[in-house]
Design an enzyme around this catalytic site. Sequence first.
Site, PDB file in Angstrom:
ATOM      1  CG  HIS A   1      -0.950  -8.205  -4.984  1.00 37.23           C
ATOM      2  ND1 HIS A   1      -1.446  -7.919  -6.228  1.00 37.23           N
ATOM      3  CD2 HIS A   1      -0.676  -9.529  -4.997  1.00 37.23           C
ATOM      4  CE1 HIS A   1      -1.474  -9.011  -6.962  1.00 37.23           C
ATOM      5  NE2 HIS A   1      -1.023 -10.016  -6.237  1.00 37.23           N
TER       6      HIS A   1
ATOM      7  CE  LYS B   1     -16.595 -20.995   8.232  1.00 38.69           C
ATOM      8  NZ  LYS B   1     -16.344 -22.279   7.592  1.00 38.69           N
TER       9      LYS B   1
ATOM     10  NE  ARG C   1      -6.138  -8.189  -9.460  1.00 41.35           N
ATOM     11  CZ  ARG C   1      -4.862  -8.554  -9.481  1.00 41.35           C
ATOM     12  NH1 ARG C   1      -3.952  -7.692  -9.871  1.00 41.35           N
ATOM     13  NH2 ARG C   1      -4.503  -9.782  -9.119  1.00 41.35           N
TER      14      ARG C   1
ATOM     15  CG  LEU D   1     -12.423 -23.398  10.868  1.00 38.68           C
ATOM     16  CD1 LEU D   1     -11.850 -21.993  10.716  1.00 38.68           C
ATOM     17  CD2 LEU D   1     -13.704 -23.523  10.054  1.00 38.68           C
TER      18      LEU D   1
ATOM     19  NE  ARG E   1     -15.493 -20.367  12.829  1.00 38.36           N
ATOM     20  CZ  ARG E   1     -15.981 -21.566  12.510  1.00 38.36           C
ATOM     21  NH1 ARG E   1     -15.382 -22.653  12.968  1.00 38.36           N
ATOM     22  NH2 ARG E   1     -17.049 -21.673  11.765  1.00 38.36           N
TER      23      ARG E   1
ATOM     24  CE1 TYR F   1     -15.057 -19.523   4.567  1.00 37.60           C
ATOM     25  CE2 TYR F   1     -17.356 -20.168   4.787  1.00 37.60           C
ATOM     26  CZ  TYR F   1     -16.025 -20.499   4.636  1.00 37.60           C
ATOM     27  OH  TYR F   1     -15.661 -21.830   4.567  1.00 37.60           O
TER      28      TYR F   1
HETATM   29  C1  LIG Z   1     -12.117 -26.602   6.553  1.00 37.41           C
HETATM   30  C2  LIG Z   1     -13.223 -26.693   7.538  1.00 37.41           C
HETATM   31  N1  LIG Z   1     -12.999 -27.311   8.705  1.00 37.41           N
HETATM   32  C3  LIG Z   1     -13.970 -27.439   9.633  1.00 37.41           C
HETATM   33  C4  LIG Z   1     -15.249 -26.961   9.400  1.00 37.41           C
HETATM   34  C5  LIG Z   1     -16.318 -27.145  10.437  1.00 37.41           C
HETATM   35  O1  LIG Z   1     -16.558 -25.938  11.111  1.00 37.41           O
HETATM   36  P1  LIG Z   1     -17.973 -25.646  11.790  1.00 37.41           P
HETATM   37  O2  LIG Z   1     -18.266 -26.785  12.694  1.00 37.41           O
HETATM   38  O3  LIG Z   1     -17.739 -24.380  12.520  1.00 37.41           O
HETATM   39  O4  LIG Z   1     -18.951 -25.518  10.681  1.00 37.41           O
HETATM   40  C6  LIG Z   1     -15.519 -26.305   8.203  1.00 37.41           C
HETATM   41  C7  LIG Z   1     -16.868 -25.781   7.971  1.00 37.41           C
HETATM   42  O5  LIG Z   1     -17.185 -25.248   6.952  1.00 37.41           O
HETATM   43  C8  LIG Z   1     -14.495 -26.162   7.243  1.00 37.41           C
HETATM   44  O6  LIG Z   1     -14.718 -25.538   6.087  1.00 37.41           O
END
Ligand SMILES: Cc1ncc(COP(=O)(O)O)c(C=O)c1O
Length: 283
Positions: free
Chosen positions: A101, A146, A99, A202, A51, A32
């Site tokens: 896996h 993400k 369903r 992330l 991303r 997402y």
């Molecule tokens: C775990 C995590 N780290 C970092 C971020 C920050 O990312 P961004 O600046 O792209 O929103 C988020 C944003 O939701 C997040 O969920």
Amino acid sequence: MEKVIVNDQIMNRSDASVDIEDRGYQFGDGVYEVIRVYGGQLFTGDEHLNRLYSSAEKINIAVPFQKGKLQSMLNKLIKENDIIDGSVYMQVTRGASPRNHVFPGEDVKPVLTAYTKVVARPEASLESGVEAIVADDIRWLRCDIKSLNLLPNLLAKQAAKEQGCYEAILHRSGTVTEGSASNAYIVSNGKVKTHPATNLILNGITRQVVMELCNDNNIPFSEEAFQLDELLEAEEIFVTSTTSEVMPIIRIDGKVVGDGKPGPLTRKLQSLFFEKIGVAHTK
Ligand SMILES: Cc1ncc(COP(=O)(O)O)c(C=O)c1O
């Protein structure tokens, strides 16, 4: 009438539905993005879409359209919903199939959904700063993706909320990684530090903006992991995210950070960020 996107259609929200065997719903098998809208425009839309495609590729999901088409559909959705200050949420799942896996065959197509929301900027918190707790980072080892699987993040955020705090700053065996929904930074000996963009965090788009702002404005910065004791002794702490922008942390685990007010480098980065998004900052 609020509009949403389901695959290649923009439709009324009340007409939209997803299959109960959608793999996103059953397994969290998808990725997402959340993109900020300022003044009716996507902020760093390209970076977020890159991303999204990269997260999807890492788990072998092919986003059903080219980036340009997705971007124009999102722009249309923002317009149709009259979003001035808000955000777009979008997800892509591996699709709907009985369903199992094991991944479905190629006949099962990924499902893309998106909707918009009006979101005010968190002005009061940006001004005053907020409190955070420290929590164990119990997530998997591919936090660079993400993914829809956010359970450990939710547990940490809820723990923060129950302690009257805004965010949980996570650590693995004492090494600070990031926030439950944000990237985390300290200022130590006048230098801004944040965890390097490895599989353990992330790589936030706001993080990339902040790095660029540091670079362009001669603010000492390093992508360097730091430990909990350094966090607790930091001169300044802040977190960044699409919705939180550059958010000062003024108390960590009950301990006052610096003099209990947002510090000078955090303020500097905030005002550079405000300039970047086109908000006049009068403070
Ligand atoms: C775990 C995590 N780290 C970092 C971020 C920050 O990312 P961004 O600046 O792209 O929103 C988020 C944003 O939701 C997040 O969920």
